[in-house]
Design a protein around this motif. Structure first.
Motif, PDB file in Angstrom:
ATOM      1  N   ARG A 177     -27.803  -5.766   0.199  1.00 35.40           N
ATOM      2  CA  ARG A 177     -26.387  -6.556   1.108  1.00 35.40           C
ATOM      3  C   ARG A 177     -25.962  -6.210   2.663  1.00 35.40           C
ATOM      4  N   ASN A 178     -26.347  -6.935   3.776  1.00 35.67           N
ATOM      5  CA  ASN A 178     -26.149  -6.990   5.312  1.00 35.67           C
ATOM      6  C   ASN A 178     -26.907  -5.276   5.641  1.00 35.67           C
ATOM      7  N   GLY A 179     -28.044  -5.306   4.990  1.00 39.07           N
ATOM      8  CA  GLY A 179     -28.673  -4.194   5.502  1.00 39.07           C
ATOM      9  C   GLY A 179     -28.139  -2.485   4.393  1.00 39.07           C
ATOM     10  N   GLY A 237     -36.323   4.516  -2.559  1.00 36.68           N
ATOM     11  CA  GLY A 237     -35.648   4.812  -0.793  1.00 36.68           C
ATOM     12  C   GLY A 237     -36.247   4.494   0.105  1.00 36.68           C
ATOM     13  N   MET A 238     -36.953   4.585   1.315  1.00 38.49           N
ATOM     14  CA  MET A 238     -36.815   4.252   2.370  1.00 38.49           C
ATOM     15  C   MET A 238     -38.120   5.216   3.311  1.00 38.49           C
ATOM     16  N   ASN A 239     -37.858   3.899   4.216  1.00 41.97           N
ATOM     17  CA  ASN A 239     -39.533   4.605   5.740  1.00 41.97           C
ATOM     18  C   ASN A 239     -38.855   4.380   6.407  1.00 41.97           C
ATOM     19  N   ASP A 240     -39.718   4.355   7.957  1.00 38.31           N
ATOM     20  CA  ASP A 240     -38.843   4.722   8.436  1.00 38.31           C
ATOM     21  C   ASP A 240     -38.942   3.276   9.410  1.00 38.31           C
ATOM     22  N   ALA A 241     -39.421   2.388   8.922  1.00 40.05           N
ATOM     23  CA  ALA A 241     -39.754   0.827   9.947  1.00 40.05           C
ATOM     24  C   ALA A 241     -38.573   0.007   9.565  1.00 40.05           C
ATOM     25  N   GLY A 242     -37.478   0.815   7.515  1.00 36.50           N
ATOM     26  CA  GLY A 242     -36.381   0.019   8.249  1.00 36.50           C
ATOM     27  C   GLY A 242     -36.232  -1.033   6.628  1.00 36.50           C
ATOM     28  N   LEU A 243     -37.379   0.182   5.946  1.00 37.81           N
ATOM     29  CA  LEU A 243     -37.320  -0.866   4.575  1.00 37.81           C
ATOM     30  C   LEU A 243     -37.157  -0.277   3.517  1.00 37.81           C
ATOM     31  N   ALA A 244     -35.938  -0.876   2.443  1.00 37.79           N
ATOM     32  CA  ALA A 244     -36.018   0.492   1.290  1.00 37.79           C
ATOM     33  C   ALA A 244     -35.880  -0.402   0.266  1.00 37.79           C
ATOM     34  N   VAL A 245     -36.085  -0.193  -1.507  1.00 37.73           N
ATOM     35  CA  VAL A 245     -36.619  -0.028  -2.330  1.00 37.73           C
ATOM     36  C   VAL A 245     -35.967   0.670  -3.381  1.00 37.73           C
ATOM     37  N   SER A 246     -35.435  -0.075  -4.274  1.00 41.28           N
ATOM     38  CA  SER A 246     -35.039   0.360  -5.414  1.00 41.28           C
ATOM     39  C   SER A 246     -35.581   0.085  -6.787  1.00 41.28           C
ATOM     40  N   LEU A 247     -35.178   0.405  -7.905  1.00 42.87           N
ATOM     41  CA  LEU A 247     -35.757  -0.564  -9.476  1.00 42.87           C
ATOM     42  C   LEU A 247     -34.642  -0.872 -10.232  1.00 42.87           C
ATOM     43  N   ARG A 250     -29.092   2.838   4.008  1.00 46.41           N
ATOM     44  CA  ARG A 250     -28.856   2.094   5.182  1.00 46.41           C
ATOM     45  C   ARG A 250     -29.964   2.181   5.936  1.00 46.41           C
ATOM     46  N   PRO A 251     -31.310   1.858   5.332  1.00 40.59           N
ATOM     47  CA  PRO A 251     -33.229   2.085   6.347  1.00 40.59           C
ATOM     48  C   PRO A 251     -32.848   1.980   8.124  1.00 40.59           C
ATOM     49  N   VAL A 252     -31.870   0.559   8.600  1.00 37.87           N
ATOM     50  CA  VAL A 252     -31.378   0.413  10.077  1.00 37.87           C
ATOM     51  C   VAL A 252     -31.750   2.376  10.606  1.00 37.87           C
ATOM     52  N   GLU A 253     -30.528   3.250   9.933  1.00 37.36           N
ATOM     53  CA  GLU A 253     -29.577   3.760  10.698  1.00 37.36           C
ATOM     54  C   GLU A 253     -30.764   4.791  10.033  1.00 37.36           C
ATOM     55  N   GLY A 254     -32.145   4.412   9.106  1.00 38.52           N
ATOM     56  CA  GLY A 254     -32.560   6.193   8.328  1.00 38.52           C
ATOM     57  C   GLY A 254     -31.544   6.921   7.954  1.00 38.52           C
ATOM     58  N   ARG A 255     -30.910   6.725   6.915  1.00 39.93           N
ATOM     59  CA  ARG A 255     -30.093   6.854   6.077  1.00 39.93           C
ATOM     60  C   ARG A 255     -29.347   7.117   4.689  1.00 39.93           C
TER      61      ARG A 255
END
Length: 314
Positions: free
Chosen positions: A97-99, A138-148, A279-284
């Motif tokens: 939600r909301n990034g 996890g998350m990557n440097d493009a601002g994508l996060a995924v969990s299962l 918070r993938p857009v922050e890389g955090r």
């Protein structure tokens, strides 16, 4: 309620070629090799899963070769495909939600690797590693996060363990839409739910060996999919109760650290092992336990370890 202690560690493994990843993996190998299926130990089975990996995850094939060479164990190459592993079923809850991607990971403490890894196999990725290079989230440097989360259905087929799918999506995709499209061509061995977040979108996708990927009604998941939940399943997993609770709470860390979302370690040895807020857009990312937290980021990744107390619901 039982209290247990678990040590989590954070390591930076770079591209996997300088020995840091291998040193960590070798220390775990004795526990890992027992997870291989009988078929995976045969020459024909080994050939099949290597061909499957090359066909569906070609970008990661050179990385697998590099890591297997570093590990230098007879069955390492087959193991690292994650296509010949005995199934497992974590009971988790998550919301996008909301990034923000927020999740609880529930599992027996002694069966979770507990390693936060910063890697650069194909690109910068930070996540909670399990089974040597798979990712629980996890998350990557493009601002994508995924969990299962486990999908709750007792079905098994030929395909990949979801941990390597999470790794693959984060290594090769920039956006939620790209990752969802990529999922349509990936065979998955066990029903699983993936929640994906980028700066513009959040979705949950149901996947499994007997179905095409299906986008869920909202970006929340517990341990069921599109089919009705039986009374026995609800008594065991409380999946509908947890899904209602997280929908009501939203991306609220405090709610994740309290029942019914937080699960104390029970007589069967299961419990909430950590809460993660990406918070993938922050890389955090920040990992939470009752009364304690640990933050990591691409700009300030700090290797080390933390021993935390499990079983203390807020």
């Amino acid at each position: 309620m039982r209290q247990q202690h678990k040590t989590f560690q954070a390591i930076d493994v770079g591209d996997g070629s300088d020995g840091r990843w291998a040193a960590h993996a070798r220390a775990l190998w004795q526990d890992m090799e027992g997870l291989l299926t009988t078929e995976g130990r045969t020459p024909a089975g080994a050939d099949r899963v290597r061909a499957l990996f090359r066909a569906h995850m070609p970008e990661l094939d050179p990385v697998l070769d590099r890591l297997a060479g570093q590990l230098d164990r007879p069955e390492a190459e087959v193991f690292l495909t994650h296509a010949a592993l005995r199934p497992f079923s974590p009971a988790c809850t998550q919301i996008g939600r909301n990034g923000t991607l927020l999740r609880n990971y529930d599992f027996p403490p002694d069966q979770c690797e507990g390693t936060i890894v910063s890697s650069c196999f194909l690109r910068p990725v930070i996540g909670m590693q399990d089974l040597l290079w798979g990712l629980l989230d996890g998350m990557n440097d493009a601002g994508l996060a995924v969990s299962l989360t486990y999908g709750g259905r007792c079905v098994h087929g030929r395909g990949f363990a979801i941990l390597i799918v999470v790794r693959y999506l984060l290594e090769t995709c920039d956006t939620v839409d790209e990752a969802v499209d990529r999922l349509r061509s990936l065979p998955v061995a066990v029903p699983q739910n993936l929640t994906l977040v980028d700066p513009a979108k959040a979705v949950t996708v149901f996947v499994g060996p007997d179905m095409s990927p299906m986008v869920a009604p909202d970006a929340c998941a517990a341990n069921h999919q599109h089919l009705p939940v039986t009374d026995k399943q609800e008594r065991t997993l409380r999946t509908q109760e947890r899904l209602r609770a997280i929908r009501a709470a939203g991306a609220d860390v405090a709610a994740m650290l309290k029942p019914p979302l937080y699960r104390s370690v029970d007589e069967q040895g299961w419990g909430t092992l950590y809460t993660a807020r990406y918070r993938p857009v922050e890389g955090r990312v920040t990992y939470y336990w009752p009364g304690e937290s640990w933050q990591q980021s691409f700009g300030d990744f700090a290797p080390g370890s933390r021993t935390v107390t499990l079983g203390r619901a807020g």
